[in-house]
Structures are given as C-alpha cells and as structure tokens.
Scaffold this active site. Structure first.
Site, mmCIF file in Angstrom:
data_model
loop_
_atom_site.group_PDB
_atom_site.id
_atom_site.type_symbol
_atom_site.label_atom_id
_atom_site.label_comp_id
_atom_site.label_asym_id
_atom_site.label_seq_id
_atom_site.Cartn_x
_atom_site.Cartn_y
_atom_site.Cartn_z
ATOM 1 N N ASP A 93 7.211 -29.308 -84.549
ATOM 2 C CA ASP A 93 5.977 -28.532 -84.440
ATOM 3 C C ASP A 93 6.244 -27.114 -84.938
ATOM 4 O O ASP A 93 7.350 -26.810 -85.382
ATOM 5 C CB ASP A 93 5.369 -28.580 -83.019
ATOM 6 C CG ASP A 93 6.019 -27.601 -82.040
ATOM 7 O OD1 ASP A 93 7.057 -26.998 -82.384
ATOM 8 O OD2 ASP A 93 5.478 -27.435 -80.936
ATOM 9 N N ASP A 254 6.309 -32.847 -73.299
ATOM 10 C CA ASP A 254 7.584 -32.147 -73.498
ATOM 11 C C ASP A 254 7.617 -30.962 -72.555
ATOM 12 O O ASP A 254 6.568 -30.417 -72.204
ATOM 13 C CB ASP A 254 7.728 -31.657 -74.942
ATOM 14 C CG ASP A 254 6.734 -30.564 -75.261
ATOM 15 O OD1 ASP A 254 7.032 -29.383 -75.004
ATOM 16 O OD2 ASP A 254 5.631 -30.874 -75.751
ATOM 17 N N CYS A 362 25.433 -38.127 -56.881
ATOM 18 C CA CYS A 362 24.829 -38.282 -58.212
ATOM 19 C C CYS A 362 25.734 -39.117 -59.112
ATOM 20 O O CYS A 362 26.944 -38.895 -59.161
ATOM 21 C CB CYS A 362 24.578 -36.910 -58.833
ATOM 22 S SG CYS A 362 23.804 -37.035 -60.457
ATOM 23 N N CYS A 364 25.405 -39.202 -62.395
ATOM 24 C CA CYS A 364 25.444 -38.710 -63.785
ATOM 25 C C CYS A 364 26.892 -38.361 -64.134
ATOM 26 O O CYS A 364 27.689 -38.017 -63.273
ATOM 27 C CB CYS A 364 24.490 -37.532 -64.006
ATOM 28 S SG CYS A 364 25.175 -35.892 -63.760
ATOM 29 N N CYS A 367 28.262 -34.791 -62.951
ATOM 30 C CA CYS A 367 28.632 -34.641 -61.528
ATOM 31 C C CYS A 367 29.910 -35.418 -61.246
ATOM 32 O O CYS A 367 30.776 -34.952 -60.511
ATOM 33 C CB CYS A 367 27.503 -35.144 -60.625
ATOM 34 S SG CYS A 367 26.089 -34.024 -60.592
ATOM 35 N N HIS A 389 22.234 -32.152 -65.981
ATOM 36 C CA HIS A 389 22.145 -33.010 -64.781
ATOM 37 C C HIS A 389 20.672 -33.119 -64.353
ATOM 38 O O HIS A 389 20.191 -34.218 -64.058
ATOM 39 C CB HIS A 389 23.011 -32.440 -63.645
ATOM 40 C CG HIS A 389 22.500 -32.756 -62.281
ATOM 41 N ND1 HIS A 389 22.863 -33.895 -61.580
ATOM 42 C CD2 HIS A 389 21.592 -32.104 -61.497
ATOM 43 C CE1 HIS A 389 22.202 -33.922 -60.435
ATOM 44 N NE2 HIS A 389 21.436 -32.854 -60.345
HETATM 45 ZN ZN LIG Z 1 24.481 -35.195 -61.711
#
Ligand SMILES: [Zn+2]
Length: 412
Positions: A93, A254, A362, A364, A367, A389
């Site tokens: 954009d 977004d 967590c 992820c 982490c 995260h």
């Molecule tokens: Zn995490």
C-alpha cells in the site's frame, strides 16, 4: 480471517548475547537478522503489508529502508527479500498516513503500480487519501467539503488504478481503497468500487473509530456488498470483535498493535491468550537518557546504578532457575526504581508476572529458548522478541475465534 503484519523492518539478531548485551561483531544487519516468521516455529501471520512510504520514503521524510536495502527489495522482489514461505501473502500500500497532511497524495497511480510491480507483490491497494473525521448521521452529505474531496479523489484514483493494472497486464490483484466519514459514505464507496470491478476492498481511516462505529459502517456496507467482495480493515485489531467483523464480510485486517504493545504500552507488554502482563523494566545504565543525565549531574552514582542493574538481572535469572524467591527479586527491582528515579512503581505488576511466569507455559520458540529474558523490558532485542511472542499469541487467539453465524464464506 487473515492477519497481515505491517512491515517496519522489525528483526532480531539470532546471535545476540543476552548476558553481555552485545551483538556479534560479524553480524550484517537484515541479512543475518531474522523476521518473526523465521524465529517462530509457525508463521504468526497470513501475510505482510509493506508500505511504499516505508521503502521509498515519502514527503514526511526518508523511509525505514537504507539505500542498499531499498535496492535489494527491488532486485530480489518482496518474497525473497523477506525470505517468506509460500503460504505468506504480500500486500502493498502507499502508507497514506504519511501524507495525511497534504492536500492531495504526493504519489501517482503509475508510481504506485511501479512499486508493486517492481517488488512483485501479490496484491496492492489503490492510492487513497485518509479522511480523519466521522459523523454517523451525516449520510452522503459531507459535513466538511475536504472530506468529500478526499473521498472522490480516492474513488477516481481507484478507477485509474484498476484500469492501469489491467492495461499494463500487471500480475497483481488490485485492492480498492474505500474512504468515508459515515456508514452511508463508506457504503457508497464500496458500491462504486464494486462497480469498477473490485472484489477486494480495503477500508481506510477507521483507526480512530469506536468499535460500534466500525460495526455500523460494516452493517451499511453489508446491504450493498456483493457476495464475492472481501473486505480488509486497515490498521485495526480488536480481537474481541473479530467474529462480528467476520460476520459482516471482513476477511482480513492488519495491525502492529500486538507487536508494539510489547514495548510501547505502559502495562500490556507480555500477552497470553487470557491475560496481559507488564514486562520487568531493567533499563541499561548506558542506554537510558534520563539516567545518564542524572549521573552526569551527580544526582545518581554510576557505580551504584551499574551494581544494582547487574543485581536485578542476576536475581531475575536466579528466580527463573528456582534459586531465588519472588520477594528477593522485588526488593532489588524496588531499589533500582529508586536509583533510576522511576516516576511510578511497577512492583505490584512485577509480582503478578513473576508469580504467573507466563513464559514457562508458552510453547512459542522464543519463550522456550530465552525464558524470562524476553519478559525483561530492556533493549530492542528482548523487546522485539516479546513483540514476536505477542504475535504468536494473536495467532492463537485468532485460531480460536468462533465461526460467525450466517457468514457468507469460510474464514479459515
Ligand atoms: Zn512465547
């Protein structure tokens, strides 16, 4: 529902040394650094949104890209530059916010398509001009003549854009930008864009709107929306309302907020699916301008500041390893707040995050790898990792959204 992450060249350095707080001397920016989709196990977004103003610069100044980075994105194309997996879509954009103060957009339709084609985007938004004003009852009559001018200009440029993409044979899905100041004016813009031929339409200028006002506009749009039309909300997150938005034809949005809250918000820095936590502020003595000034003025002893900063980090890490109780960490953080002349105390909030230790639960990759380090508010490498995260948490929240009743299409 698809989430596009707006690019602002946010990367982390995989070789950053958290104990010494140093970069590898051999690191080359961007080339050696990693994007969120490269450090997390699952890509936390469906697409990236890249603004021309960020890459090429705009009337309000230079972009975020250095001259060599700019040359590389044009040479490699957006997909290779970002090292994107095939599943991630690319949307371009203009970054209309950058020229909101101008009478007319300082960029032409052809320059915009040159940017999209030059970088090889999958889809691109037509040139638009943001209307910062909302009056629910004003209908199609603009309360301010400039608002009407901006809407008409946006529609004219959308028509030129659609025609030019076709004429040039550009391999690009055109996305029409809709601006408005009321439900009726937004709905009319969408109607006109559909008549031009657009089936993907981005709604702009809604960031300052309250959620019920966005719903009001989407409801008006719903009356005229063709079954194939997909709506994108520019700059909006509001996860709690996403199911309602989806029921009214929104298929994508977004927003940077999940990422930016990691280091811009006063309280909501570390997200989990159920709650948000404050990150533990341990500013670097050498990198904190207020602290530096106080040291130079002789108000704060540099020796004490450095010693307390180190002790904070030592006890935080010891706590994560199970070797120090919460009280001991809070005690030294309190001392550091006093030394750094922190305007308000976060100790209650620190106790909450330390007791909950959300990084332990967590899954992820960040982490798992860095543990408590990314819960520390300190320097860009920890702060951006915490932002990444948060993106993974947003992806989880999105995956748990209920399928809206009466939705006209699947939102997977
Ligand atoms: Zn995490």
């Amino acid at each position: 529902m698809k989430f596009y992450f707006p690019d602002s060249q946010d990367l982390v350095s995989p070789t950053y040394d958290f104990y010494r707080d140093e970069y590898s001397p051999l690191r080359v920016r961007q080339r050696d650094d990693l994007y969120a989709h490269e450090v997390l196990a699952g890509t936390p977004y469906d697409g990236i949104l890249v603004s021309k103003a960020i890459v090429d610069g705009s009337i309000s100044g230079a972009g975020k890209y250095s001259e060599s980075q700019r040359a590389r994105i044009y040479r490699l194309g957006v997909r290779k530059y970002f090292r994107l997996p095939d599943s991630v879509e690319t949307l371009g954009d203009n970054g209309a916010f950058n020229y909101v103060q101008e009478k007319v957009p300082p960029v032409t339709v052809e320059e915009t398509i040159d940017f999209y084609e030059g970088c090889g985007f999958d889809a691109g938004v037509s040139v638009d001009h943001i209307i910062f004003g909302y009056e629910s009852d004003s209908g199609l009559e603009a309360p301010n003549p400039e608002w009407a001018e901006r809407r008409l200009l946006t529609l004219h440029m959308a028509e030129d854009f659609f025609g030019s993409v076709a004429r040039r044979g550009a391999r690009l899905v055109p996305v029409g930008a809709a601006q408005g100041w009321s439900p009726a004016s937004y709905a009319d813009s969408v109607k006109q864009l559909q008549a031009i031929g657009y089936s993907r339409i981005a709604l702009g200028g809604m960031v300052p709107l309250k959620t019920h006002e966005i719903i009001e506009c989407l409801t008006a749009i719903d009356d005229i929306r063709a079954p194939a039309t997909q709506l994108h909300l520019l700059g909006i997150t509001r996860v709690d309302s996403m199911a309602d938005f989806a029921g009214l034809g929104v298929t994508s949005f977004d927003s940077t907020s999940a990422f930016r809250q990691a280091f811009m918000d006063d309280r909501r820095n570390f997200h989990t699916v159920d709650a948000d936590f404050v990150a533990i502020r341990v500013p670097q003595v050498g990198g904190n301008s207020v602290l530096k000034r106080n040291i130079l003025a002789g108000v704060v002893s540099q020796k004490d500041a450095v010693a307390t900063e180190r002790e904070c980090l030592r006890r935080i890490r010891a706590f994560d390893g199970g070797a120090t109780p919460v009280t001991s960490v809070l005690e030294v953080l309190g001392e550091y707040e006093t030394i750094t002349k922190c305007k308000k105390s976060y100790l209650d909030a620190y106790e909450r995050i330390l007791e909950a230790a959300p990084w332990k639960a967590c899954d992820c990759r960040l982490c798992q790898r860095h543990g408590i380090e990314i819960a520390i508010f300190r320097g860009t490498e920890r702060n951006k990792r915490r932002g990444f995260h948060n993106l993974s948490v947003l992806a989880k929240k999105m995956s748990r959204l209920p399928t809206p009743v009466g939705a006209r299409r699947s939102c997977g």
